[in-house]
Design an enzyme around this catalytic site. Sequence first.
Site, PDB file in Angstrom:
ATOM      1  N   HIS A  47      34.960  18.254 -82.046  1.00 31.55           N
ATOM      2  CA  HIS A  47      34.347  16.999 -82.492  1.00 31.55           C
ATOM      3  C   HIS A  47      34.393  16.007 -81.332  1.00 31.55           C
ATOM      4  CE1 HIS A  47      35.036  17.574 -87.101  1.00 31.55           C
ATOM      5  NE2 HIS A  47      34.607  18.689 -86.515  1.00 31.55           N
ATOM      6  N   GLU A  49      35.346  12.973 -81.108  1.00 30.97           N
ATOM      7  CA  GLU A  49      36.598  12.228 -80.980  1.00 30.97           C
ATOM      8  C   GLU A  49      37.681  13.057 -80.295  1.00 30.97           C
ATOM      9  OE1 GLU A  49      34.704  12.650 -83.747  1.00 30.97           O
ATOM     10  OE2 GLU A  49      35.337  11.240 -85.305  1.00 30.97           O
ATOM     11  N   CYS A  77      36.596  12.181 -89.401  1.00 33.57           N
ATOM     12  CA  CYS A  77      37.020  13.123 -90.434  1.00 33.57           C
ATOM     13  C   CYS A  77      38.553  13.106 -90.488  1.00 33.57           C
ATOM     14  CB  CYS A  77      36.491  14.522 -90.124  1.00 33.57           C
ATOM     15  SG  CYS A  77      37.329  15.336 -88.741  1.00 33.57           S
ATOM     16  N   CYS A  80      40.180  14.308 -87.148  1.00 29.70           N
ATOM     17  CA  CYS A  80      40.069  13.339 -86.060  1.00 29.70           C
ATOM     18  C   CYS A  80      40.916  12.103 -86.328  1.00 29.70           C
ATOM     19  CB  CYS A  80      38.603  12.970 -85.837  1.00 29.70           C
ATOM     20  SG  CYS A  80      37.621  14.341 -85.190  1.00 29.70           S
TER      21      CYS A  80
END
Length: 143
Positions: A47, A49, A77, A80
Amino acid sequence: MDRALVEARAAAERGEVPIGCVILAPDGTVLAQAGNRTEADRDPTAHAELLAIRAAAQKLGSPRLVDCDLYVTLEPCPMCAQAISFARLRRVYWGASDPKGGGVEHGPRIFDQPTCHHRPDLYPGVGEVEAAGLLRAFFRERR
Protein backbone atom coordinates in the site's frame (compact mmCIF):
# COMPACT_ATOMS: atom_id res chain seq x y z
CA MET A 1 -1.83 16.57 -0.71
CA ASP A 2 -1.09 17.65 -4.27
CA ARG A 3 1.97 15.36 -4.38
CA ALA A 4 -0.08 12.47 -2.99
CA LEU A 5 -2.65 13.03 -5.74
CA VAL A 6 0.15 12.95 -8.35
CA GLU A 7 1.25 9.58 -6.92
CA ALA A 8 -2.36 8.34 -6.99
CA ARG A 9 -2.74 9.30 -10.66
CA ALA A 10 0.54 7.55 -11.51
CA ALA A 11 -0.67 4.43 -9.68
CA ALA A 12 -3.88 4.44 -11.73
CA GLU A 13 -1.87 4.70 -14.96
CA ARG A 14 0.00 1.55 -13.89
CA GLY A 15 -3.29 -0.26 -13.26
CA GLU A 16 -3.07 0.05 -9.48
CA VAL A 17 -5.83 1.36 -7.22
CA PRO A 18 -5.17 5.13 -7.29
CA ILE A 19 -3.87 5.83 -3.82
CA GLY A 20 -0.87 8.04 -3.21
CA CYS A 21 1.06 8.96 -0.09
CA VAL A 22 3.68 11.53 0.88
CA ILE A 23 5.60 11.86 4.15
CA LEU A 24 7.04 15.22 5.16
CA ALA A 25 9.92 15.79 7.55
CA PRO A 26 9.43 18.20 10.46
CA ASP A 27 10.90 21.02 8.32
CA GLY A 28 8.36 20.34 5.54
CA THR A 29 10.70 18.65 3.08
CA VAL A 30 9.52 15.49 1.35
CA LEU A 31 11.04 12.38 2.92
CA ALA A 32 9.19 9.84 0.81
CA GLN A 33 6.34 9.44 -1.62
CA ALA A 34 4.70 6.41 -3.15
CA GLY A 35 1.66 5.09 -4.92
CA ASN A 36 0.08 1.68 -4.50
CA ARG A 37 2.15 -1.18 -5.96
CA THR A 38 0.22 -4.27 -4.83
CA GLU A 39 -0.22 -5.59 -8.38
CA ALA A 40 3.25 -4.72 -9.65
CA ASP A 41 5.00 -6.13 -6.59
CA ARG A 42 2.53 -9.01 -6.19
CA ASP A 43 2.42 -7.96 -2.56
CA PRO A 44 -0.82 -7.37 -0.65
CA THR A 45 1.07 -5.11 1.78
CA ALA A 46 2.43 -2.77 -0.92
CA HIS A 47 0.00 0.00 0.00
CA ALA A 48 1.16 3.57 -0.64
CA GLU A 49 1.39 4.32 3.09
CA LEU A 50 3.56 1.30 3.91
CA LEU A 51 5.87 1.96 0.97
CA ALA A 52 6.29 5.60 2.01
CA ILE A 53 6.79 4.71 5.69
CA ARG A 54 9.49 2.18 4.76
CA ALA A 55 11.28 4.68 2.51
CA ALA A 56 11.10 7.50 5.08
CA ALA A 57 12.36 5.25 7.88
CA GLN A 58 15.23 4.11 5.67
CA LYS A 59 16.10 7.70 4.81
CA LEU A 60 16.05 8.79 8.46
CA GLY A 61 17.74 5.62 9.68
CA SER A 62 15.06 5.10 12.31
CA PRO A 63 11.83 3.10 12.62
CA ARG A 64 10.20 6.10 14.28
CA LEU A 65 9.08 9.07 12.22
CA VAL A 66 8.48 11.41 15.15
CA ASP A 67 7.26 14.90 14.14
CA CYS A 68 6.73 13.76 10.53
CA ASP A 69 3.40 14.13 8.73
CA LEU A 70 1.70 11.70 6.34
CA TYR A 71 -0.63 12.73 3.51
CA VAL A 72 -2.65 10.01 1.78
CA THR A 73 -5.50 10.16 -0.70
CA LEU A 74 -7.71 7.56 1.04
CA GLU A 75 -8.46 6.87 4.70
CA PRO A 76 -5.82 4.36 5.84
CA CYS A 77 -6.87 0.73 6.13
CA PRO A 78 -6.38 -1.06 9.47
CA MET A 79 -2.95 -2.41 8.42
CA CYS A 80 -1.70 1.03 7.41
CA ALA A 81 -3.23 2.71 10.47
CA GLN A 82 -1.35 0.30 12.74
CA ALA A 83 1.90 0.98 10.86
CA ILE A 84 1.28 4.73 11.22
CA SER A 85 0.93 4.21 14.97
CA PHE A 86 4.11 2.11 15.19
CA ALA A 87 5.98 4.76 13.16
CA ARG A 88 4.85 7.46 15.62
CA LEU A 89 3.82 9.85 12.84
CA ARG A 90 2.70 13.21 14.18
CA ARG A 91 -0.19 13.97 11.84
CA VAL A 92 -2.21 12.10 9.23
CA TYR A 93 -4.12 13.93 6.50
CA TRP A 94 -6.34 12.02 4.10
CA GLY A 95 -8.65 12.76 1.22
CA ALA A 96 -11.55 10.36 0.71
CA SER A 97 -13.16 8.39 3.53
CA ASP A 98 -13.37 4.61 3.17
CA PRO A 99 -16.52 3.22 4.84
CA LYS A 100 -15.79 -0.29 3.54
CA GLY A 101 -12.07 -0.70 4.20
CA GLY A 102 -10.99 2.21 6.38
CA GLY A 103 -9.40 1.67 9.73
CA VAL A 104 -9.46 5.16 11.23
CA GLU A 105 -12.98 6.61 11.09
CA HIS A 106 -14.49 3.30 9.99
CA GLY A 107 -14.04 -0.38 10.77
CA PRO A 108 -11.81 -1.09 13.76
CA ARG A 109 -10.90 2.58 14.40
CA ILE A 110 -7.31 1.62 15.22
CA PHE A 111 -6.34 4.88 16.91
CA ASP A 112 -9.28 4.66 19.33
CA GLN A 113 -8.27 1.25 20.66
CA PRO A 114 -6.76 1.06 24.17
CA THR A 115 -3.96 -1.11 22.76
CA CYS A 116 -2.90 1.58 20.26
CA HIS A 117 0.71 2.65 20.92
CA HIS A 118 0.41 6.16 19.46
CA ARG A 119 -2.46 8.28 18.15
CA PRO A 120 -1.51 10.92 15.58
CA ASP A 121 -3.48 14.10 15.01
CA LEU A 122 -6.06 13.34 12.32
CA TYR A 123 -7.20 15.57 9.45
CA PRO A 124 -9.79 13.89 7.19
CA GLY A 125 -11.25 15.34 4.00
CA VAL A 126 -8.16 17.13 2.64
CA GLY A 127 -8.47 17.03 -1.16
CA GLU A 128 -11.49 14.77 -0.75
CA VAL A 129 -13.29 15.71 -3.97
CA GLU A 130 -10.34 14.99 -6.25
CA ALA A 131 -9.24 11.86 -4.35
CA ALA A 132 -12.75 10.39 -4.38
CA GLY A 133 -13.13 11.28 -8.06
CA LEU A 134 -9.94 9.40 -8.97
CA LEU A 135 -11.18 6.30 -7.15
CA ARG A 136 -14.67 6.45 -8.69
CA ALA A 137 -13.27 6.86 -12.20
CA PHE A 138 -10.80 4.01 -11.70
CA PHE A 139 -13.44 1.53 -10.54
CA ARG A 140 -16.03 2.70 -13.08
CA GLU A 141 -13.59 1.83 -15.89
CA ARG A 142 -13.07 -1.67 -14.49
CA ARG A 143 -16.72 -2.60 -14.01
